[in-house]
Design an enzyme around this catalytic site. Sequence first.
Site, mmCIF file in Angstrom:
data_model
loop_
_atom_site.group_PDB
_atom_site.id
_atom_site.type_symbol
_atom_site.label_atom_id
_atom_site.label_comp_id
_atom_site.label_asym_id
_atom_site.label_seq_id
_atom_site.Cartn_x
_atom_site.Cartn_y
_atom_site.Cartn_z
ATOM 1 N N ASP A 47 30.614 -21.704 10.762
ATOM 2 C CA ASP A 47 29.416 -22.200 10.068
ATOM 3 C C ASP A 47 29.801 -22.910 8.779
ATOM 4 O OD1 ASP A 47 26.495 -22.317 9.392
ATOM 5 O OD2 ASP A 47 27.252 -21.180 7.665
ATOM 6 N N TYR A 52 28.658 -27.100 0.883
ATOM 7 C CA TYR A 52 29.857 -26.313 0.574
ATOM 8 C C TYR A 52 30.991 -27.223 0.094
ATOM 9 C CZ TYR A 52 27.282 -22.735 3.222
ATOM 10 O OH TYR A 52 26.328 -21.859 3.682
ATOM 11 N N LYS A 78 24.349 -27.933 8.324
ATOM 12 C CA LYS A 78 22.981 -27.801 7.801
ATOM 13 C C LYS A 78 22.407 -29.142 7.378
ATOM 14 C CE LYS A 78 24.192 -23.101 6.887
ATOM 15 N NZ LYS A 78 25.574 -22.992 6.392
ATOM 16 N N SER A 233 27.505 -10.822 -0.597
ATOM 17 C CA SER A 233 28.345 -11.767 -1.358
ATOM 18 C C SER A 233 29.547 -11.109 -2.023
ATOM 19 C CB SER A 233 27.528 -12.601 -2.368
ATOM 20 O OG SER A 233 27.345 -11.924 -3.588
ATOM 21 N N GLY A 234 29.839 -9.861 -1.753
ATOM 22 C CA GLY A 234 31.083 -9.271 -2.257
ATOM 23 C C GLY A 234 31.076 -7.757 -2.367
ATOM 24 N N ALA A 237 32.167 -5.493 0.334
ATOM 25 C CA ALA A 237 33.567 -5.627 0.773
ATOM 26 C C ALA A 237 34.493 -5.000 -0.256
ATOM 27 C CB ALA A 237 33.929 -7.094 0.970
HETATM 28 N N1 LIG Z 1 21.674 -20.266 2.953
HETATM 29 C C1 LIG Z 1 22.628 -20.142 3.872
HETATM 30 O O1 LIG Z 1 22.610 -20.772 4.926
HETATM 31 C C2 LIG Z 1 23.769 -19.212 3.610
HETATM 32 C C3 LIG Z 1 23.790 -18.412 2.462
HETATM 33 C C4 LIG Z 1 24.878 -17.575 2.284
HETATM 34 C C5 LIG Z 1 25.898 -17.513 3.211
HETATM 35 N N2 LIG Z 1 25.854 -18.324 4.303
HETATM 36 C C6 LIG Z 1 26.950 -18.316 5.311
HETATM 37 O O2 LIG Z 1 27.463 -17.001 5.416
HETATM 38 C C7 LIG Z 1 28.865 -17.017 5.103
HETATM 39 C C8 LIG Z 1 29.256 -15.713 4.451
HETATM 40 O O3 LIG Z 1 28.532 -15.488 3.274
HETATM 41 P P1 LIG Z 1 29.218 -15.353 1.863
HETATM 42 O O4 LIG Z 1 30.630 -15.844 1.928
HETATM 43 O O5 LIG Z 1 28.319 -16.031 0.928
HETATM 44 O O6 LIG Z 1 29.131 -13.806 1.554
HETATM 45 P P2 LIG Z 1 29.841 -12.489 2.144
HETATM 46 O O7 LIG Z 1 30.461 -12.731 3.471
HETATM 47 O O8 LIG Z 1 28.852 -11.407 1.993
HETATM 48 O O9 LIG Z 1 30.962 -12.214 1.054
HETATM 49 C C9 LIG Z 1 32.060 -13.043 0.882
HETATM 50 C C10 LIG Z 1 32.880 -12.462 -0.256
HETATM 51 O O10 LIG Z 1 33.430 -11.231 0.174
HETATM 52 C C11 LIG Z 1 34.798 -11.197 -0.111
HETATM 53 N N3 LIG Z 1 35.493 -10.544 1.002
HETATM 54 C C12 LIG Z 1 35.433 -10.875 2.307
HETATM 55 N N4 LIG Z 1 36.193 -10.031 3.023
HETATM 56 C C13 LIG Z 1 36.738 -9.174 2.141
HETATM 57 C C14 LIG Z 1 37.619 -8.064 2.269
HETATM 58 N N5 LIG Z 1 38.090 -7.699 3.475
HETATM 59 N N6 LIG Z 1 37.977 -7.392 1.151
HETATM 60 C C15 LIG Z 1 37.507 -7.763 -0.050
HETATM 61 N N7 LIG Z 1 36.693 -8.809 -0.241
HETATM 62 C C16 LIG Z 1 36.316 -9.506 0.841
HETATM 63 C C17 LIG Z 1 35.255 -12.630 -0.209
HETATM 64 O O11 LIG Z 1 36.237 -12.622 -1.194
HETATM 65 P P3 LIG Z 1 37.462 -13.654 -1.198
HETATM 66 O O12 LIG Z 1 36.852 -14.941 -1.645
HETATM 67 O O13 LIG Z 1 38.367 -13.038 -2.182
HETATM 68 O O14 LIG Z 1 38.007 -13.696 0.196
HETATM 69 C C18 LIG Z 1 34.006 -13.366 -0.645
HETATM 70 O O15 LIG Z 1 33.974 -13.491 -2.061
HETATM 71 C C19 LIG Z 1 29.045 -18.267 4.237
HETATM 72 O O16 LIG Z 1 30.377 -18.712 4.229
HETATM 73 C C20 LIG Z 1 28.111 -19.216 4.931
HETATM 74 O O17 LIG Z 1 28.728 -19.723 6.084
HETATM 75 C C21 LIG Z 1 24.812 -19.156 4.527
#
Ligand SMILES: NC(=O)c1ccc[n+]([C@@H]2O[C@H](COP(=O)([O-])OP(=O)(O)OC[C@H]3O[C@@H](n4cnc5c(N)ncnc54)[C@H](OP(=O)(O)O)[C@@H]3O)[C@@H](O)[C@H]2O)c1
Length: 338
Positions: A47, A52, A78, A233-234, A237
């Site tokens: 995705d 981004y 998107k 968002s973190g 994790a």
């Molecule tokens: N409006 C929308 O359409 C929308 C909104 C939000 C998200 N999204 C989609 O959902 C995806 C995921 O959401 P997100 O990245 O915002 O939030 P998330 O998956 O809830 O959290 C990502 C964060 O978690 C950390 N993380 C991941 N795996 C980890 C682990 N094993 N141990 C420690 N930290 C870990 C990452 O850190 P590091 O950076 O250090 O790896 C990153 O900062 C996005 O990339 C996007 O594709 C879409």
Amino acid sequence: MPESLVSGLPQLGLGCASLGNLYRAIDRDQAFATVDAAWDGGMRYYDTAPYYGLGLSERRLGDALRHRPREDFVVSTKVGRLLDPDTATDLPEERHGFVTPMPFKVRYDYSYDGVMRSYEASLQRLGLARIDILLVHDIGRLTHGDDHQRHFADLAKGGYRALDELRASGAISAIGLGVNEWEVCAEAMEIGQWDCFLLAGRYTLLEQEPLHGFLPRCERHGAKIILGGAYNSGILATGTRKGGEVHYNYAPAPADIVERVARIEAVCDSHGVTLAAAALQFPLAHPVVQCVIPGMGEARRVHQTQQLFAQAIPAGFWSDLVAQGLLDPVAPVPQAGH
Ligand SMILES: NC(=O)c1ccc[n+]([C@@H]2O[C@H](COP(=O)([O-])OP(=O)(O)OC[C@H]3O[C@@H](n4cnc5c(N)ncnc54)[C@H](OP(=O)(O)O)[C@@H]3O)[C@@H](O)[C@H]2O)c1
């Protein structure tokens, strides 16, 4: 048109906001290594979005996938934000949370023409001949406040028709919204037939409000949930003990959230469960949730995530969360060895 494209998505996909340098810069090699690790681990859903890195994530993702057989993977991107050239930009400056993004600025446009232009620009940036899923990005009050009605009217009057035409022609296979609030998805169900909603951060180990109304409504509508932000968002994790700032909803976590996660961590400890494993696996137990797409920006994270995904979680862990008021008692929970 493969009607079952969304219901055939694998349970674990790659969220590619990190390929656009969300919060920290990664270089091209690291971005490629991340996508390669995901591919080698069998992950076939990716995705991304124009937003981004203001085009950077789409460019990198397309470059990393182009040599792969196109029928073997699914890409969602998107619509709703057009990228206009910005000659005044200071490239290294962080903008919208993206570090060293590309020299463009965002213009919201949810109209018929806006959706079509965005789709065509994404094809060019990805350098792929096909996009599988188009999601209306960040429509809703959370992003637009009082302007929401104007943008939603553009979607209702024209943007939806553009998406529906692309789907009906077979150019794309599925349409939906990509948002951080469920309310606008419910509103959108009134104006059209959607295949999916990418809902970020609202149905997680920390919060389950959509259980009582929205998720059953998705089931009736025939739409699946692609679950973003499974770690909120973190914080789900990293947990609360890593030191430094922990993130909830893309901002420093407030004290009540930190306190609730600390209580969940105590239950994790008593069952030998990793918090991130529980956060990753929990939403998938709901029949409407098709997949989770954690954000990952390095190969090491992809490997870690696959281990978390496979970790066995005892049934007693979930019942203890319920007993301690930390999980909604009607929430479906994963069966051991899901
Ligand atoms: N409006 C929308 O359409 C929308 C909104 C939000 C998200 N999204 C989609 O959902 C995806 C995921 O959401 P997100 O990245 O915002 O939030 P998330 O998956 O809830 O959290 C990502 C964060 O978690 C950390 N993380 C991941 N795996 C980890 C682990 N094993 N141990 C420690 N930290 C870990 C990452 O850190 P590091 O950076 O250090 O790896 C990153 O900062 C996005 O990339 C996007 O594709 C879409």
